[in-house]
Design an enzyme around this catalytic site. Structure first.
Site, PDB file in Angstrom:
ATOM      1  N   GLY A 178       0.823  -1.200   0.000  1.00  0.00           N
ATOM      2  CA  GLY A 178       0.000   0.000   0.000  1.00  0.00           C
ATOM      3  C   GLY A 178       0.860   1.253   0.000  1.00  0.00           C
ATOM      4  N   LYS A 193       5.247   5.141  -4.250  1.00  0.00           N
ATOM      5  CA  LYS A 193       4.795   5.736  -5.504  1.00  0.00           C
ATOM      6  C   LYS A 193       5.092   7.224  -5.593  1.00  0.00           C
ATOM      7  CE  LYS A 193       0.632   5.699  -8.351  1.00  0.00           C
ATOM      8  NZ  LYS A 193      -0.769   5.309  -8.393  1.00  0.00           N
ATOM      9  N   ASP A 214       0.864   5.669 -14.030  1.00  0.00           N
ATOM     10  CA  ASP A 214      -0.557   5.793 -13.707  1.00  0.00           C
ATOM     11  C   ASP A 214      -0.846   7.113 -13.000  1.00  0.00           C
ATOM     12  OD1 ASP A 214       1.078   4.560 -11.703  1.00  0.00           O
ATOM     13  OD2 ASP A 214      -0.714   4.333 -10.474  1.00  0.00           O
ATOM     14  N   ASP A 215      -2.095   7.587 -13.176  1.00  0.00           N
ATOM     15  CA  ASP A 215      -2.618   8.764 -12.468  1.00  0.00           C
ATOM     16  C   ASP A 215      -1.768  10.012 -12.704  1.00  0.00           C
ATOM     17  OD1 ASP A 215      -4.576   7.073 -11.435  1.00  0.00           O
ATOM     18  OD2 ASP A 215      -3.373   6.580  -9.673  1.00  0.00           O
ATOM     19  N   TYR A 251      -4.977   2.569 -17.619  1.00  0.00           N
ATOM     20  CA  TYR A 251      -4.732   1.250 -17.059  1.00  0.00           C
ATOM     21  C   TYR A 251      -6.006   0.465 -16.752  1.00  0.00           C
ATOM     22  CZ  TYR A 251      -5.456   3.962 -12.752  1.00  0.00           C
ATOM     23  OH  TYR A 251      -5.959   4.803 -11.793  1.00  0.00           O
ATOM     24  N   TRP A 292      -3.268  -5.699 -11.953  1.00  0.00           N
ATOM     25  CA  TRP A 292      -2.992  -4.986 -10.689  1.00  0.00           C
ATOM     26  C   TRP A 292      -4.347  -4.851 -10.011  1.00  0.00           C
ATOM     27  CZ3 TRP A 292       1.389  -1.179  -9.762  1.00  0.00           C
ATOM     28  CH2 TRP A 292       1.239  -0.495  -8.559  1.00  0.00           C
ATOM     29  N   ASP A 293      -4.625  -5.723  -9.055  1.00  0.00           N
ATOM     30  CA  ASP A 293      -5.965  -5.850  -8.492  1.00  0.00           C
ATOM     31  C   ASP A 293      -6.125  -4.965  -7.264  1.00  0.00           C
ATOM     32  OD1 ASP A 293      -8.508  -6.709  -7.795  1.00  0.00           O
ATOM     33  OD2 ASP A 293      -8.100  -8.762  -8.418  1.00  0.00           O
ATOM     34  N   ASN A 294      -7.006  -3.975  -7.350  1.00  0.00           N
ATOM     35  CA  ASN A 294      -7.275  -3.055  -6.233  1.00  0.00           C
ATOM     36  C   ASN A 294      -8.448  -3.494  -5.372  1.00  0.00           C
ATOM     37  OD1 ASN A 294      -5.289  -0.920  -6.702  1.00  0.00           O
ATOM     38  ND2 ASN A 294      -6.418  -0.513  -8.579  1.00  0.00           N
ATOM     39  N   ASN A 311      -3.232  -5.315  -4.586  1.00  0.00           N
ATOM     40  CA  ASN A 311      -2.943  -4.100  -3.832  1.00  0.00           C
ATOM     41  C   ASN A 311      -3.726  -4.170  -2.522  1.00  0.00           C
ATOM     42  OD1 ASN A 311      -1.903  -1.618  -3.247  1.00  0.00           O
ATOM     43  ND2 ASN A 311      -3.232  -0.466  -4.602  1.00  0.00           N
TER      44      ASN A 311
END
Length: 775
Positions: free
Chosen positions: A14, A45, A121-122, A166, A225-227, A260
């Protein structure tokens, strides 16, 4: 080639929670090794965002920790992946930036890391002027840099790329027609793995058809990438449910899957355990029913294994207590008063929130929280302590409360299952969460059946559930803020339910019914959103937010969201409407508080009701329906007083209360007060006039009183919220409170609840700050 396409299955740390400690990461590697998970993605990140990426050297401490972490992963057969997010600051066409990026990754490679990830990402899609001239598109710039880094590192077997688009909802105009994804699929080197989250950022389900479409555009199977269990977008939610909505058959359409997890390390046992079950079930050659993945069976298996972990005497940060390093089967007893060194025993339970109290008004017995599976009976109320005053004093334990003594001090599986049901998954609640919301919704739809005029039934005994009785203090500190938040919301809801019975005003009936105020309550939009494919952050709060929205004042988030105490408390509280038998205890409480504040001894010449009559009497007699009581295990410890209509209240005071006080404290004969005229004058000043401009917008008034030993400020906030809910239910549009300018603590407390200064020294002959807030 096949080895490079080996299926990856692991966990993403996280990013937005507090950093995991080295001990926690080692435990994570141990879990992954035992469950067959073989990849761990690491990387803060926001490093580049805060300009940390461009440091050319680590400090010795950071370098040593990273080296240990990489070696620890390798010793357990876990691949450590170092990730960077250069997209916020990098100039893609700058050779200097590219050189610094390579130098950074080379430094990590020299520490032993052999797997990397570049994440875009983002971030904004726009390019600076220099990049616009050097590259044909945003995707072209990203792919060029990624390919260059991949070759520079010697084409490592694990190299991940996260695109800016993504998931399906971020693709423009669609997945199959996205120019961005088409560029990635055509120009990105084929052995670089592309990360994908599914149809949404947080996908409820992953289907073979959707993944096949992505694979066709990217010209390679994606890595998911599983949230599903990520909770960094909602500070009031936690996801303890099993890995769900992803069939093992998806493996043939994936290069791998990364989970994640929750920001709180200890909350991830069930998610990771069930992920391991999912991964192993896909590798089984047998096709019998027992080998197929079932989320419910995976949850039961994870709970069974977690029970041993929960009852391990671990301190926060995964450090075992010294007394229990030799044997984890027994819980050591604390011999010192230092709570920080003691594993949580029964004294360290989290507070419970019973839905019925010792002596509430008649309320619907259908509305309650039940444990799933094993039930525990509540402790019987104890008698008053020796020397305690009679009539419900502080020395008498409140009935119907889960006591802090007795029991084995270990959690049962049914208790943990209840907790998991309240904090399940982003798109659905568990059985206990569903049951709680169904009961409240039933009450709303059938309020006419349980109104003040309906037949009453005997109140049922509450089933005690100790929120925490295990020895694992590390888990306690991670889960406590969420349980604490739900406890406070449930206290308000329970107090409101008890208050509703016969206390709602109606134009057509003097008695009133519950149904008249429900048009003011929220419509629980969370329940509606759960049935559609929307992102879970569209409605925040989970079960706690759903309960909040059922209240008339549910849209005022500042009344419900506040930080938990620094140290978990075992003190139990209850909030309920005022009853006439509480008057004696309230008078005693406010008298002791006044004498303690003034630093004087109680005088026999002073009438015992003087302080109570002045501070509490008018509200308790003329406005008892807006008075709420706060109880702990020993009895009444606080109260909040409300007035719905100050104009009408002042008239009633002059007509009935003040004459009664003149009779009770006469100027001649039988006088027990040294200065009765001064007392009457003070009472009249207390009911002084307020400007019409104030009462037009803020027609209601409140007072808040509690004992000094009430250190949990959140309980005072919850008590006040219960009273504001009652005022709102009967149509109040605003409330004000007068505070002395020197009372900084109360001024700060009310300001944080949305109260603003309206008047200062203008409302009465005495100086006072008037704070108000709209409802």
């Amino acid at each position: 080639m096949e080895e490079k396409k080996q299926f990856l299955c692991g966990v993403v740390e996280g990013f937005y929670g507090r950093p995991w400690t080295m001990d926690q990461r080692k435990v994570l590697f141990q879990w992954m090794q035992s469950w067959g998970l073989n990849t761990y993605l690491y990387g803060p990140k926001d490093d580049l965002k805060h300009r940390l990426l461009w440091r050319e050297v680590y400090s010795l401490e950071e370098e040593g920790q990273l080296r240990i972490l990489i070696k620890e992963a390798q010793s357990r057969g876990v691949t450590f992946v170092y990730a960077l997010s250069p997209g916020q600051d990098i100039v893609f066409s700058s050779s200097c930036d590219l050189t610094l990026l390579k130098r950074k990754l080379r430094q990590v490679s020299d520490l032993g890391c052999q797997a990397f990830a570049v994440l875009f990402d983002d971030i904004d899609h726009s390019l600076c002027q220099a990049d616009s001239e050097a590259f044909s598109s945003f995707a072209h710039a990203q792919v060029t840099i990624t390919n260059e880094i991949y070759r520079f590192l010697g084409e490592p077997p694990v190299f991940l790329f996260c695109p800016t688009e993504y998931c399906g909802s971020l693709c423009s105009p669609s997945v199959s027609k996205s120019p961005y994804l088409q560029t990635v699929g055509e120009d990105l080197l084929p052995d670089i793995t592309v990360i994908w989250t599914g149809t949404k950022v947080i996908s409820r389900k992953l289907s073979v058809d959707c993944l096949s479409e992505v694979e066709s555009v990217l010209q390679r199977p994606p890595l998911i990438w599983d949230n599903l269990h990520a909770n960094d977008y909602d500070s009031r939610r936690l996801f303890l449910g099993p890995f769900k909505g992803r069939e093992p058959q998806l493996r043939s359409n994936l290069r791998g899957l990364l989970l994640n997890p929750n920001c709180e390390f200890e909350a991830n046992y069930i998610p990771l355990h069930s992920l391991g079950s999912w991964y192993r079930s896909g590798k089984e050659e047998r096709k019998d029913e027992e080998c197929e993945y079932c989320p419910d069976r995976a949850l039961s298996a994870a709970l069974h294994d977690w029970m041993e972990e929960l009852n391990q005497p671990l301190q926060a940060g995964r450090q075992s207590s010294r007394a229990d390093q030799r044997s984890s089967a027994q819980t050591p007893r604390c011999q010192t008063p230092d709570r920080s060194d003691c594993p949580p025993t029964l004294v360290d339970r989290l507070p419970v929130f019973p839905l019925n109290s010792s002596s509430p008004p008649s309320s619907p017995t259908k509305v309650k929280v039940e444990t799933e599976g094993e039930k525990k009976t509540s402790n019987q109320p104890q008698g008053p302590r020796p020397g305690a005053p009679s009539g419900g004093g502080r020395g008498q334990k409140a009935q119907g409360w889960g006591g802090l003594g007795g029991g084995k001090g270990l959690l049962s599986e049914s208790q943990v299952r209840l907790l998991v049901g309240l904090y399940y998954l982003p798109h659905e609640y568990g059985l206990s969460g569903q049951k709680l919301l169904q009961d409240l919704s039933w009450l709303k739809a059938n309020c006419h059946l349980v109104s003040a005029n309906s037949k009453k039934t005997a109140p049922q005994k509450i089933d005690e559930w100790p929120w925490w009785g295990g020895a694992n203090r590390a888990v306690l500190y991670d889960l406590y803020p969420y349980v604490w938040d739900l406890r406070n919301t449930a206290l308000v809801a329970k107090a409101f339910i008890c208050w509703l019975d016969g206390r709602v005003l109606s134009d057509s009936s003097a008695l009133g019914t519950w149904k008249n105020c429900f048009h003011l309550c929220g419509k629980t939009p969370g329940a509606d959103l759960l049935g559609v494919e929307s992102e879970p952050w569209a409605f925040k709060g989970g079960v706690s937010g759903e309960v909040q929205m059922l209240l008339p004042i549910g849209s005022s988030n500042e009344l419900f969201t506040h930080p938990p105490p620094l140290f978990p408390t075992s003190r139990l509280y209850n909030i309920r409407p005022y009853h006439s038998k509480d008057k004696l205890e309230l008078y005693r409480m406010v008298r002791q508080l006044h004498l303690r504040t003034q630093g004087v001894q109680e005088s026999s010449a002073l009438h015992p009701d003087v302080i109570g009559d002045r501070c509490l009497g008018p509200c308790l007699v003329l406005s008892p329906e807006y008075c709420f009581i706060l109880e702990d295990e020993l009895g009444v410890c606080g109260c909040v007083l409300g007035i719905l209509d100050v104009r009408m209240f002042a008239k009633r005071c002059q007509a009935s209360w003040m004459p009664a006080m003149r009779d009770k404290y006469p100027t001649k004969g039988g006088n027990t007060h040294p200065n009765p005229q001064d007392l009457i004058q003070l009472m009249e000043e207390d009911q002084g006039e307020y400007p019409e401009s104030l009462l037009f917008h803020f027609p209601s008034q409140l007072r808040l009183d509690a004992l000094p030993e009430l250190v949990d400020v959140s309980v005072s906030r919850t008590l006040l919220t219960a009273m504001l809910t009652a005022l709102k239910a009967n149509g109040s549009q605003g409330v004000f409170c007068e505070v002395q300018p020197t009372d900084r603590q109360r001024l700060e407390f009310l300001t944080k609840l949305g109260f603003l200064e309206i008047l200062r020294g203008e409302a009465r002959s005495r100086e006072g700050v008037v704070l108000g807030r709209l409802l």
